[in-house]
Enzyme design. Sequence first.
Site, PDB file in Angstrom:
ATOM      1  N   GLY A 185     -63.814 101.999   6.062  1.00  0.00           N
ATOM      2  CA  GLY A 185     -64.106 100.941   7.021  1.00  0.00           C
ATOM      3  C   GLY A 185     -65.545 100.444   6.937  1.00  0.00           C
ATOM      4  CB  SER A 186     -67.777  99.403   9.702  1.00  0.00           C
ATOM      5  OG  SER A 186     -66.717  98.888  10.462  1.00  0.00           O
ATOM      6  CB  VAL A 187     -69.369 103.302   6.026  1.00  0.00           C
ATOM      7  CG1 VAL A 187     -70.332 103.829   4.986  1.00  0.00           C
ATOM      8  CG2 VAL A 187     -69.495 104.121   7.308  1.00  0.00           C
ATOM      9  CG  MET A 188     -66.445 100.721   2.384  1.00  0.00           C
ATOM     10  SD  MET A 188     -67.249 101.716   1.111  1.00  0.00           S
ATOM     11  CE  MET A 188     -66.972 100.701  -0.307  1.00  0.00           C
ATOM     12  CE  LYS A 189     -68.045  95.479   9.067  1.00  0.00           C
ATOM     13  NZ  LYS A 189     -68.095  95.857  10.482  1.00  0.00           N
TER      14      LYS A 189
END
Lengths: 722, 400
Positions: free
Chosen positions: A310-314
């Site tokens: 999820g958002s960590v990949m942003k």
Amino acid sequence: MPRNTSKPPARKRSLRRTTKYQPGVVISKWTRIRFYVVGCAITLCFMGIGYRAYGIQIKGKDHYRDLAERQYLRTIEVPAPRGNIYDRNGVELAVNADVDSVFANPRAIVDLGATSEQLAKVLDLDIRPLESRLASPRYFAWIKRHITPAQAEAVRALDIKGISLTKEPRRYYPGKKLAGHILGFAGIDGKGLDGLELAMDEVLTGEQARVASLRDATGKLMVDDPNAVPHAGASITLTIDRTIQFAAERAVREAVAVNKAKSAVAVVQDVRNGDILAIASFPDVDPNAPGTAAGKGARNRAITDSYEVGSVMKIFSIAAALEAGVISPGTVIDTEKGRYRMGRKLYRDSFHDEELTIGGIIKRSSNVGALKIAQMLGAPRLHKAYQTFGFGALTGIELPGEVSGVLHPSKRWGDLGLNSHSFGYGMTSTPLQVTAAMAAIGNNGTYFEPRIIKEVVDGDGHSLYTRKPKGRRVLSKKTSSQLLPMLESVFEHGKVHGTARGLFVPGHRVGGKTGTAHKIDPTTHKYGDDLYLSSFSGIAPIQNPRIAVTVLVDEPHGEEHYGGKVAGPAWTRIVTETLAVLAIPSDASLLAAQLEAKRKLERRFAWRTGIDPDKIERERLRNQVPLQRFDDTPEQVDSPAMQDLAVEDHTIDASDPGMTFVPDFTSMGLAKALLTARRAGITIELKGSGSAIDQSVAPGPTRNPGVVQVRFTTSERAFAKR
Amino acid sequence: MEGRIKNEVPAVAIESRPMDLWLLAALLGLLVVGSVEVFSSSAVYALKKHGDSLFFLKRQLAWLVLGMGALVIGSSGNYGWLRRWTYPLLAISLCMLVGVLFFGATLNGARRWFMIGPLSFQPVELAKLSLITYLAYSLSKKADKVKTFSVGFVPHLLVCAIMMGLLLKQPDLGSSIILAATTLTMLFVAGTKISYLALAVLAAAPLAYSMIIGTPWRLQRFMAYFNPEAYKQGVAYQVVQAQIGIGSGGTTGSGLGLGRQQLGYMPEGHSDFIMSSIGEEMGFVGISLVLFLFAILIWRGIRAALGARDSFGSYLAFGITLAFAYQALINTGVVLGILPAKGLTLPFVSYGGTSLMVSMYLAGLLLNIGQCRPAKRRERELVNSVGGTRRKKRAVLVVE
């Protein structure tokens, strides 16, 4: 009455000497001849037997020697001691100790019933299988291997005919559950079966010595060749730091308990060279008793499991866009009040920001912002960037069972695939991959492959392998320096606060990214409403990064599910303790500001949480409990070995720098002795098992003690001393 | 003293001869080799079973001392008493053979021993002596009548057959074969027709056949003789192990105490199968030495028989020699795998006991006969009655 003697005695004697032997006047001539015939016949028979002996002994010598050797010569294989495994500071993580095993010579058993009954009682075995084993017509059968000293003593006391004890090397993990996933375990025969023990089995296994030995008819081996010495296996030094590992494991265990989660993972990596300092995974495993672990789902999830993080990949998609130049830190993105429809899909943010800078998108974890940036970048470039960061490929860590995660080629992403990939959906990655990629950002854009083995030293002390990390540039220095303040802003307070508000690492500036991913419900194959993967990945300290840490908590079922709330506390705790271990000085004024900010926040939400920070502060000052610094004393004391770990330091005689203080090992257990020796800064060699009775160097200050041999035993003497 | 009557002296004056040192040397040689090997092959077993590696050596030496006594007794004095004791001896030994069937101790399934305290006595040892004595007495007395069927053949065979029957009851096939072979050979040298002997053997053949077929373990042993490999874990175990031991000895052997078969592979390596231990530790040289010593023993025995003072002594010496020869042949034949397995010791070499004592007594008799000492003269008074109570001595008769 005078005798009728024809000759005087003297004459008789002389006659005796001179008289020639005159055979057979009393028997007939033919009888005499038959005597000779029979004599000759018997002599011939003896010659026949002699000929037979000639045939067997001279001609058939080799054949019969072969037969003889086959029955009395046995080649025994003396197992080589398996190489030890050390942490980066040389603390033993896996060692060998001799333990007792019971075996039987079933042929020598006198009373089967009584023997099996006594053994079953002493060794806690089922009597039926034991009886059938003892009834077998063989010369050797294991009864029970690796028994406790007390059991060995009991068996010795029984003194049953046909039952014997032997010493076997046993793999022993002094830290018990510590790094259990990484170490894996070695089986009863010293063969690596999981983890590092499996991956490095060939290196750890030494060369066993083969000894020709005599075996008597009952199968007992008699002569050992003392000259045959097995070649010890190579020992491995890991990049793991025992203390950091312990801290990570504790944080992960507590995160699971607090959040009622299914499992949790933490990875700590040195950003400057890719050294893995800790990998924690819960459910955990004690390699001393590996049997029960598999059922609980214990495995090294940091490498064997890949997640939609999820958002960590942003952070990585934005890094790619920055690197490609499609955006700059100052670029403002319209985030559509956190609601954006594209095709049939509605993207939503947690907050309702109208517009955000690039830093703001990371700080507020805006999905809309991330997907808009990804649209500017385009799928091929994003895919390429992810690949560069190491996603979708094995990191090559020296542990078995690593998975690569799934990163489809951009062509297969579909219409909305680019959007979901921009914030970490549609692809999977392992916690290790995330940590390594995060470390690259912290290391001025240079990516190091994560590695766990620092050095391999063979049995003779020659180095077989020394890690020489080689980096590869994945980001420009400029981009990574632009990203770091954005990561730090995630911790910001205020009206437009970051997703990690309320978290702080005392006295240190850190940066990170939260992630709260929906998980696919395995029953419905749709993203479930209450199935989350909460994650937190970040870098510390932010001004001069040393470590990258990732924490993943799988399926929390507590009050919280946001990455900042679930994985965040564990993350800050690990970072705090790691920075302390690495002796990175903290900033006192920063700490005061952080505490003030925390108090302010708590005051603001006191109506809701019921926590009055001012009251707590007053009590703290009154009790003057200093901030507890982490030490490697485990608080969960549940076994004698762990109790043994909790020993006081032996101080080295500081008055003379050349002197080394040799502790008194008497009546210590193996683990305690090892720890004591390490603290005293001396090397010890373990002999036997049980409790220590003897040491080669007397306790007290000594100059150059060298390797101190400590003898362990199970005898009454040792027990008496306790 | 007048009126003395001298009885007839033998036609040829036989001078007594010195003790047969060759025979004595061969005997001592066998005893030495035997005792050394008894120790060497039993040490491991003795230590394990009795906790004393010298256990068997000590006892062997004790038996040797007793055996030497028996040898001295046998070789000194006069053996003439045996002639007079022929029938009592025969009766005693038959009684003992019967008695052992009822009161004997059972070892390994055979009732062969009388146990008197720590000592064991095998009646067959006495039976051997009595049968040989009987044959010697009978054959020397009957002289030419030996050739006749009813007088010269049947009675001897009958006595032998009774003994064999009792022995087979124990069962002890090995000893009964030795008795049969000794009897037949003695009849042969005495001049019994070959046809009678052939008849006896032919008559025994179906009996032997039925015994072998009718007794499972004998049949097994018999089968094992032809195919030892198939029975190497069973009845042929000892035979196979014996050959492994002998074969691995090679020319000069592994050296004393260095044999590996004594590690429990070769049971009875110090008693019945001592030749295997000798073969392993002393090699072909050792076995040849033992066989050579036996050959000397036998030829000196025959020499004693040839030079005996009288025909009784001659047959007695020959019979004793035969008994030694057959027992040694059968024992070595079994150990080397030429003959089917039998439980027989090797005279003088195997671990002792009463059988060593008896053997040494017999060897003493051989020495005695070989010395050809004149018979002890006994005097008998001839007295006439001269009326009333007065008795007048007329003559003294000297008899042999």
